[in-house]
Write an enzyme that holds these catalytic residues in place. Structure first.
Site, PDB file in Angstrom:
ATOM      1  N   ILE A 170       0.965  -1.419  -0.206  1.00 35.63           N
ATOM      2  CA  ILE A 170       0.415   0.407  -0.031  1.00 35.63           C
ATOM      3  C   ILE A 170       0.752   0.887  -0.172  1.00 35.63           C
ATOM      4  CG2 ILE A 170      -0.165   0.666   2.687  1.00 35.63           C
ATOM      5  CD1 ILE A 170      -3.178   0.782   1.980  1.00 35.63           C
TER       6      ILE A 170
ATOM      7  N   SER B 262       3.034  -9.159 -14.510  1.00 33.00           N
ATOM      8  CA  SER B 262       4.480  -8.279 -14.926  1.00 33.00           C
ATOM      9  C   SER B 262       4.047  -8.577 -16.856  1.00 33.00           C
ATOM     10  CB  SER B 262       5.282  -8.146 -14.552  1.00 33.00           C
ATOM     11  OG  SER B 262       5.971  -6.735 -14.910  1.00 33.00           O
TER      12      SER B 262
ATOM     13  N   GLU C 166       6.872  -7.934 -17.803  1.00 30.20           N
ATOM     14  CA  GLU C 166       8.134  -8.581 -17.551  1.00 30.20           C
ATOM     15  C   GLU C 166       8.730  -9.819 -18.418  1.00 30.20           C
ATOM     16  OE1 GLU C 166      11.098  -6.337 -17.885  1.00 30.20           O
ATOM     17  OE2 GLU C 166      12.545  -7.675 -17.407  1.00 30.20           O
TER      18      GLU C 166
ATOM     19  N   TYR D  88      13.886 -10.526 -11.985  1.00 32.40           N
ATOM     20  CA  TYR D  88      12.623 -10.793 -11.537  1.00 32.40           C
ATOM     21  C   TYR D  88      11.443 -10.445 -12.104  1.00 32.40           C
ATOM     22  CZ  TYR D  88       8.436  -6.910 -11.972  1.00 32.40           C
ATOM     23  OH  TYR D  88       7.441  -6.445 -11.182  1.00 32.40           O
TER      24      TYR D  88
HETATM   25  P1  NAP Z   1       6.731   0.252  -5.916  1.00 35.44           P
HETATM   26  O1  NAP Z   1       6.345   1.937  -5.808  1.00 35.44           O
HETATM   27  O2  NAP Z   1       7.798  -0.042  -5.975  1.00 35.44           O
HETATM   28  O3  NAP Z   1       6.038  -0.456  -4.425  1.00 35.44           O
HETATM   29  C1  NAP Z   1       6.525  -1.740  -4.387  1.00 35.44           C
HETATM   30  C2  NAP Z   1       5.636  -1.949  -2.598  1.00 35.44           C
HETATM   31  O4  NAP Z   1       5.808  -3.464  -1.880  1.00 35.44           O
HETATM   32  C3  NAP Z   1       5.707  -0.906  -1.481  1.00 35.44           C
HETATM   33  O5  NAP Z   1       4.682  -0.656  -0.992  1.00 35.44           O
HETATM   34  C4  NAP Z   1       6.567  -2.118  -0.959  1.00 35.44           C
HETATM   35  O6  NAP Z   1       7.048  -1.168   0.958  1.00 35.44           O
HETATM   36  C5  NAP Z   1       6.253  -3.665  -0.741  1.00 35.44           C
HETATM   37  N1  NAP Z   1       7.368  -4.373  -0.879  1.00 35.44           N
HETATM   38  C6  NAP Z   1       8.055  -5.281  -0.487  1.00 35.44           C
HETATM   39  N2  NAP Z   1       8.770  -5.894   0.212  1.00 35.44           N
HETATM   40  C7  NAP Z   1       8.312  -6.367   0.723  1.00 35.44           C
HETATM   41  C8  NAP Z   1       7.997  -6.718   1.847  1.00 35.44           C
HETATM   42  N3  NAP Z   1       9.017  -8.475   1.571  1.00 35.44           N
HETATM   43  N4  NAP Z   1       6.936  -7.446   2.328  1.00 35.44           N
HETATM   44  C9  NAP Z   1       5.449  -5.933   2.240  1.00 35.44           C
HETATM   45  N5  NAP Z   1       5.846  -5.369   1.510  1.00 35.44           N
HETATM   46  C10 NAP Z   1       6.934  -4.996   0.662  1.00 35.44           C
HETATM   47  O7  NAP Z   1       5.846  -0.235  -7.047  1.00 35.44           O
HETATM   48  P2  NAP Z   1       4.610  -0.178  -8.122  1.00 35.44           P
HETATM   49  O8  NAP Z   1       5.594   0.322  -9.109  1.00 35.44           O
HETATM   50  O9  NAP Z   1       3.061   0.652  -7.345  1.00 35.44           O
HETATM   51  O10 NAP Z   1       4.133  -1.814  -8.431  1.00 35.44           O
HETATM   52  C11 NAP Z   1       3.010  -2.441  -7.426  1.00 35.44           C
HETATM   53  C12 NAP Z   1       3.256  -3.962  -7.793  1.00 35.44           C
HETATM   54  O11 NAP Z   1       3.080  -4.187  -9.766  1.00 35.44           O
HETATM   55  C13 NAP Z   1       4.631  -4.460  -8.060  1.00 35.44           C
HETATM   56  O12 NAP Z   1       4.180  -6.386  -7.537  1.00 35.44           O
HETATM   57  C14 NAP Z   1       5.595  -4.517  -9.061  1.00 35.44           C
HETATM   58  O13 NAP Z   1       5.814  -5.609  -9.290  1.00 35.44           O
HETATM   59  C15 NAP Z   1       4.573  -4.530 -10.131  1.00 35.44           C
HETATM   60  N6  NAP Z   1       3.738  -3.955 -11.413  1.00 35.44           N
HETATM   61  C16 NAP Z   1       4.134  -2.508 -11.509  1.00 35.44           C
HETATM   62  C17 NAP Z   1       4.074  -2.418 -13.107  1.00 35.44           C
HETATM   63  C18 NAP Z   1       4.586  -0.687 -13.317  1.00 35.44           C
HETATM   64  O14 NAP Z   1       5.403  -0.728 -13.775  1.00 35.44           O
HETATM   65  N7  NAP Z   1       4.631  -0.295 -12.285  1.00 35.44           N
HETATM   66  C19 NAP Z   1       3.642  -3.236 -13.905  1.00 35.44           C
HETATM   67  C20 NAP Z   1       3.441  -4.818 -13.887  1.00 35.44           C
HETATM   68  C21 NAP Z   1       3.415  -5.181 -12.419  1.00 35.44           C
HETATM   69  P3  NAP Z   1       7.999  -0.591   1.294  1.00 35.44           P
HETATM   70  O15 NAP Z   1       7.395   0.869   0.908  1.00 35.44           O
HETATM   71  O16 NAP Z   1       8.267  -1.124   3.062  1.00 35.44           O
HETATM   72  O17 NAP Z   1       9.458  -0.670   0.522  1.00 35.44           O
HETATM   73  O1  G4F Z   2      11.443   2.003 -15.915  1.00 39.07           O
HETATM   74  P1  G4F Z   2      12.445   0.940 -16.114  1.00 39.07           P
HETATM   75  O2  G4F Z   2      13.270   0.543 -15.057  1.00 39.07           O
HETATM   76  O3  G4F Z   2      11.092   0.300 -15.844  1.00 39.07           O
HETATM   77  P2  G4F Z   2      11.686  -1.701 -16.482  1.00 39.07           P
HETATM   78  O4  G4F Z   2      12.428  -2.269 -15.843  1.00 39.07           O
HETATM   79  O5  G4F Z   2      10.331  -1.818 -18.363  1.00 39.07           O
HETATM   80  O6  G4F Z   2      10.236  -2.570 -15.315  1.00 39.07           O
HETATM   81  C1  G4F Z   2       8.767  -1.646 -14.975  1.00 39.07           C
HETATM   82  O7  G4F Z   2       8.190  -2.287 -15.504  1.00 39.07           O
HETATM   83  C2  G4F Z   2       7.322  -3.230 -15.616  1.00 39.07           C
HETATM   84  C3  G4F Z   2       6.521  -3.555 -16.629  1.00 39.07           C
HETATM   85  O8  G4F Z   2       6.703  -4.744 -18.001  1.00 39.07           O
HETATM   86  C4  G4F Z   2       6.839  -3.693 -14.619  1.00 39.07           C
HETATM   87  F1  G4F Z   2       7.102  -4.910 -14.092  1.00 39.07           F
HETATM   88  C5  G4F Z   2       8.722  -3.218 -13.001  1.00 39.07           C
HETATM   89  O9  G4F Z   2       7.745  -3.335 -11.540  1.00 39.07           O
HETATM   90  C6  G4F Z   2       8.975  -1.901 -13.412  1.00 39.07           C
HETATM   91  O10 G4F Z   2       7.385  -0.896 -13.080  1.00 39.07           O
HETATM   92  O11 G4F Z   2      13.095   0.772 -17.630  1.00 39.07           O
HETATM   93  C7  G4F Z   2      12.077   1.124 -18.546  1.00 39.07           C
HETATM   94  C8  G4F Z   2      13.149   0.871 -19.746  1.00 39.07           C
HETATM   95  C9  G4F Z   2      14.234  -0.262 -19.410  1.00 39.07           C
HETATM   96  O12 G4F Z   2      14.610  -0.952 -20.982  1.00 39.07           O
HETATM   97  C10 G4F Z   2      15.851   0.372 -19.149  1.00 39.07           C
HETATM   98  O13 G4F Z   2      16.799  -0.629 -19.579  1.00 39.07           O
HETATM   99  O14 G4F Z   2      14.273   2.033 -19.780  1.00 39.07           O
HETATM  100  C11 G4F Z   2      15.588   1.586 -19.832  1.00 39.07           C
HETATM  101  N1  G4F Z   2      16.077   2.485 -19.346  1.00 39.07           N
HETATM  102  C12 G4F Z   2      17.791   3.836 -20.227  1.00 39.07           C
HETATM  103  N2  G4F Z   2      18.131   4.280 -19.127  1.00 39.07           N
HETATM  104  C13 G4F Z   2      16.364   2.533 -17.821  1.00 39.07           C
HETATM  105  C14 G4F Z   2      17.700   4.146 -17.820  1.00 39.07           C
HETATM  106  N3  G4F Z   2      16.048   2.564 -16.640  1.00 39.07           N
HETATM  107  C15 G4F Z   2      16.809   3.366 -15.728  1.00 39.07           C
HETATM  108  N4  G4F Z   2      15.627   2.518 -14.773  1.00 39.07           N
HETATM  109  N5  G4F Z   2      16.931   3.701 -15.153  1.00 39.07           N
HETATM  110  C16 G4F Z   2      17.988   3.941 -16.598  1.00 39.07           C
HETATM  111  O15 G4F Z   2      19.194   5.380 -15.935  1.00 39.07           O
END
Ligand code: NAP
Ligand code: G4F
Length: 321
Positions: free
Chosen positions: A11, A125, A127, A149
């Protein structure tokens, strides 16, 4: 009638905080699971602290999951907690597997024990598609994850499917493509770019160091995506859904849109830094969300360009203040 009860793990994260806002607006009693830290990091939920109930728990600790479910008595469980930053999954591969993979089984086991009638959402995801086998990707596209991941998420995805089929649980996996917004952590590339665009404009930064500018993602807007999560759990039958926009952009496009909005030139400020390149890259992701459109009536509302501009504006306002 008493309010429906939802438990959100993660959350304090980007999606968890947006989902809490949405569910409170819909009249839910919202519970959140948080892990103990010596310094609380609750900025994203500060504005709703007095309207939600928090429980101490960790995906690594079975006892705490069972106790959290007993206390919250949820009708709906949203498992959003995970180690979510792909780059760090090479640095902490086994911990990532524990949080992001096996943690899902722990929560499903706790649900079976405490509240098997509840509905369960797993944050899967795009990913998992990694080195893509099909373009665009849909629910039937095979997985080929390219990071620890992605591998851990594939395990979490299949254990959710398996528990649905083995124990008749209402368990759904949302395969969400990247989604961003003003609450995105600074390490992810979109927010890193929008923050730097604002900081460069204000003279608070000198350069923006990035890795692979050619990577392409299907980037949507986080508030739209939590609406899709909720819609999935309102279906009579649990199934899996892809949530995406159907449009891909490169990291370079993202810089160009942000810098253009801030009146900056890419060539003057961007430095390629190999330390941000990954051991194995996901080159191109683009999702086909037809099933979500047809079954859930879900559509993205905010374009990539609009989202990046609003993120630059928010970062500019925050940094100026
Ligand atoms: P986020 O901002 O990194 O939030 C992750 C959350 O997980 C935080 O509240 C974190 O708590 C908690 N957490 C991590 N490890 C934990 C543990 N061991 N026990 C309990 N809580 C834990 O991620 P988000 O972008 O909101 O994404 C939400 C979910 O969707 C994740 O599972 C992510 O992998 C997935 N997802 C995200 C995207 C995207 O583009 N955002 C896309 C596809 C899937 P703390 O605050 O304590 O660190
Ligand atoms: O923003 P990113 O770190 O996101 P990424 O790796 O796509 O993962 C996010 O999306 C996933 C869904 O497909 C989620 F499951 C995951 O939890 C997360 O929310 O990187 C995006 C792209 C990558 O290709 C990376 O190589 O941006 C490229 N990139 C280039 N320069 C960079 C950078 N990424 C980061 N974080 N920082 C850089 O400086």
């Amino acid at each position: 009638m008493s309010a429906r009860r939802a438990l959100i793990t993660g959350i304090t994260g980007q999606d968890g905080s947006h989902l809490a806002d949405l569910l409170l607006d819909k009249g839910y009693e919202v519970h959140g699971m948080v892990r103990r830290s010596s310094t609380e990091k609750f900025e994203r939920i500060e504005h709703l602290r007095d309207r939600i109930t928090l429980h101490q728990g960790d995906l690594l600790d079975q006892r705490s999951l069972v106790d959290t479910l007993r206390a919250a008595r949820p009708d709906e469980i949203y498992n959003l907690a995970a180690m979510s930053f792909v780059a760090v999954s090479w640095i902490q591969p086994t911990l990532t597997a524990e949080f992001t993979g096996v943690g899902v089984t722990r929560l499903l086991e706790a649900m079976r024990e405490v509240c098997p009638q509840a509905r369960f959402y797993q944050a899967s995801s795009s990913e998992m598609f990694g080195k893509v086998r099909q373009v665009p990707q849909n629910e039937a596209t095979p997985f080929y994850p390219r990071s620890p991941y992605g591998v851990a998420k594939a395990y979490g995805h299949f254990i959710t499917v398996n528990y649905r089929e083995s124990y008749d649980l209402h368990a759904t996996s949302g395969i969400l493509f990247n989604h961003e917004g003003t609450r995105r952590a600074l390490e992810f590339v979109t927010r890193k770019i929008t923050w730097h665009a604002a900081a460069l404009k204000l003279g608070m930064a000198k350069e923006l160091r990035l890795g692979n500018l050619d990577a392409e993602r299907d980037w949507g807007y986080a508030p739209d995506y939590v609406e899709a999560m909720w819609r999935m759990l309102q279906q009579d039958h649990a199934e899996d859904y892809v949530i995406a926009t159907g449009k891909a952009h490169s990291v370079r496009d993202c810089v160009e849109i942000a810098f253009d909005h801030a009146g900056l030139e890419l060539d003057r400020h961007v430095v390629i830094d190999d330390s941000f390149k990954r051991p194995a890259e996901v080159d191109h992701l683009i999702g086909d969300y037809s099933k979500a459109r047809e079954t859930l009536g879900w559509e993205p509302t905010t374009s990539f360009e609009e989202m990046i501009r609003l993120m630059v504006d928010a970062d500019y306002k925050q940094l100026k203040a």
